[in-house]
Design a protein around this motif. Structure first.
Motif, PDB file in Angstrom:
ATOM      1  N   VAL B  38      -8.227  -5.661  -6.748  1.00 64.32           N
ATOM      2  CA  VAL B  38      -7.915  -4.487  -7.566  1.00 64.32           C
ATOM      3  C   VAL B  38      -8.159  -4.790  -9.052  1.00 64.32           C
ATOM      4  O   VAL B  38      -7.641  -4.094  -9.920  1.00 64.32           O
ATOM      5  N   PHE B  41      -9.109  -2.110 -11.534  1.00 67.35           N
ATOM      6  CA  PHE B  41      -8.164  -1.041 -11.889  1.00 67.35           C
ATOM      7  C   PHE B  41      -7.079  -1.558 -12.825  1.00 67.35           C
ATOM      8  O   PHE B  41      -6.627  -2.692 -12.681  1.00 67.35           O
ATOM      9  N   ASN B 175      -9.402   7.364 -13.424  1.00 65.73           N
ATOM     10  CA  ASN B 175      -9.894   6.433 -12.398  1.00 65.73           C
ATOM     11  C   ASN B 175      -8.927   5.329 -11.966  1.00 65.73           C
ATOM     12  O   ASN B 175      -9.237   4.143 -12.051  1.00 65.73           O
ATOM     13  N   LEU B 177      -6.398   3.300  -9.141  1.00 69.05           N
ATOM     14  CA  LEU B 177      -6.354   3.027  -7.708  1.00 69.05           C
ATOM     15  C   LEU B 177      -5.379   4.050  -7.144  1.00 69.05           C
ATOM     16  O   LEU B 177      -4.287   4.232  -7.697  1.00 69.05           O
ATOM     17  N   ASP B 231     -10.329   4.405  -3.955  1.00 67.76           N
ATOM     18  CA  ASP B 231     -10.921   4.095  -5.251  1.00 67.76           C
ATOM     19  C   ASP B 231     -11.036   5.405  -6.050  1.00 67.76           C
ATOM     20  O   ASP B 231     -11.803   6.293  -5.672  1.00 67.76           O
ATOM     21  N   MET B 238     -10.792   2.461   0.324  1.00 65.81           N
ATOM     22  CA  MET B 238     -11.121   1.033   0.200  1.00 65.81           C
ATOM     23  C   MET B 238     -10.493   0.237   1.336  1.00 65.81           C
ATOM     24  O   MET B 238     -11.038  -0.746   1.804  1.00 65.81           O
TER      25      MET B 238
END
Lengths: 125, 289
Positions: B38, B41, B175, B177, B231, B238
């Motif tokens: 991750v 993010f 944007n 997670l 995502d 994901m």
């Protein structure tokens, strides 16, 4: 001729045992030092020492056991598995190594389950 | 060999080996890498869940609230604090979903309520681009009650594959997670022979505890969450994970549904967290010389 061959073999046999003992003694010194530094939290130095010990005496199960623990502590689970398995290959009945390995396996199994996506087998019981 | 003999012999073996070998117990901390990378993010949005089962617990709201609070303290990601998405309604309005009985939709409060005041929180407005023009609302208990088992949820699960929808949500929240999924929390009962310990006193008044096998009616709950990680940049799934936990109590015991829900969630939170953030497992090993 036969006597000569026998004499050479006997000499080889007589020198091989002390050589092995020397190797074990050298390896043991490395292992001891590794334990001392590991107890102080210097795991990388400990890994170096135990790797040396395993090189010097490839039949030294304890060195592989200690190495496995150090790899575990560093998060390198694959190397830890290989080292534990090597230790148990040399000393399959060593209960302390087996105990360490069982504890390691619990963690390792948990992480190897991770890659399954949408897999019913991924469900907790 | 009985289990007791096996334990005794392994203890004996350890003692024998320990007698001949120098050994040192050492504490170790094994770092476990997160299941999901991750690193791309900085923020996480626990969006909401398709929930069903008992109407005593709002699975959508409670799960969102709990996961946000856990992520806030146990992950590096900044938790976006916003209203819970009414996923059930969004999914119900999408083509191909069986019609859901219309209920007056109530707006859901921010899932974190008063506790969402920590530094890592990111307050955010509700998404302006709700699909089909709907404002964010929680699934009402009436709707959740219609969903009695996992099969009832299946017709709504296409929402997780709606890349455009999740991409829009992702754009709205810069944007992140996105964490979403399904939560089934269903009552459950089972009867049968169980072994329990009972105190008995002999003629001299000495107390003993003996195992007694009795027939018992037990009731409890089953919790089946499926966590889906999306995502926010692409709207694609994901990773997803399924869990199942259950708890049973004596039928005479009255345990609130919400308390059982938290008891079961507690068991699977570590697994959920290990998906997103690295964990350290503490233990002890024996170094040998």
């Amino acid at each position: 001729m036969r006597i000569r061959v026998l004499t050479v073999l006997l000499l080889l046999g007589a020198t091989a045992a002390p050589l092995a003992a020397d190797a074990r003694s050298d390896a043991k010194k490395q292992v001891e030092f590794g334990i001392t530094v590991a107890q102080r939290g210097l795991w990388r130095e400990a890994i170096y020492r135990w790797e040396r010990a395993a090189q010097i005496d490839p039949k030294y199960a304890e060195a592989y056991n200690d190495l496995a623990i150090a790899y575990e502590h560093e998060g390198d689970l694959e190397k830890a598995r290989v080292a534990y398995e090597k230790a148990l290959e040399i000393e399959p009945n060593n209960a302390l190594i087996k105990q360490n390995y069982e504890l390691f396996k619990e963690i390792n199994d948990r992480t190897t389950r991770k890659d399954t996506q949408d897999d019913p087998g991924n469900q907790n019981p | 060999m009985t289990p007791a003999t096996r334990i005794l012999s392994s203890v004996a073996a350890i003692l024998v080996i320990a007698g001949c070998t120098n050994y040192y117990e050492i504490p170790i901390e094994t770092p476990i890498k997160p299941k999901l990378d991750v690193s791309a993010f900085q923020r996480v949005l626990v969006a909401g869940f398709l929930a069903g089962g008992t109407d005593d617990v709002d699975g959508n709201l409670e799960t969102t609230r709990l996961l946000r609070s856990q992520l806030r303290t146990k992950s590096e990601l900044r938790v976006i604090d916003t209203d819970v998405l009414p996923l059930m309604e969004v999914a119900a309005e999408a083509p191909g979903t069986p019609e859901v009985k219309a209920e007056p939709a109530r707006p859901a409060p921010a899932a974190d309520g008063a506790e969402g005041k920590e530094g890592k929180d990111e307050k955010a407005a509700a998404p302006k681009n709700e699909p089909k023009g709907e404002a964010p609302q929680a699934a009402t208990p009436d709707k959740a009650a219609a969903i009695k088992d996992s099969k009832d949820l299946e017709p709504y699960e296409h929402i997780f594959a709606d890349v455009e929808y999740w991409k829009k949500i992702g754009e709205e929240y810069q944007n992140p997670l996105i964490v979403t999924g399904t939560v089934m929390f269903t009552p459950h009962q089972r009867s049968g022979i169980v072994q329990r310990e009972e105190e008995v006193y002999d003629s001299f008044g000495r107390r003993r505890v003996v195992p007694v096998r009795t027939y018992m009616e037990r009731k409890g709950y089953i919790l089946q969450p499926k966590f889906i990680f999306i995502d926010g940049r692409t709207g694609t799934v994901m990773h997803s994970e399924n869990f199942r936990e259950e708890v049973l109590y004596n039928a005479n015991q009255s345990t609130p549904a919400l308390s059982s829900y938290f008891e079961l969630m507690d068991r699977l939170i570590p697994s959920f967290l290990s998906t997103l953030s690295s964990q350290k497992i503490k233990g002890t090993r024996v170094l040998l010389q």
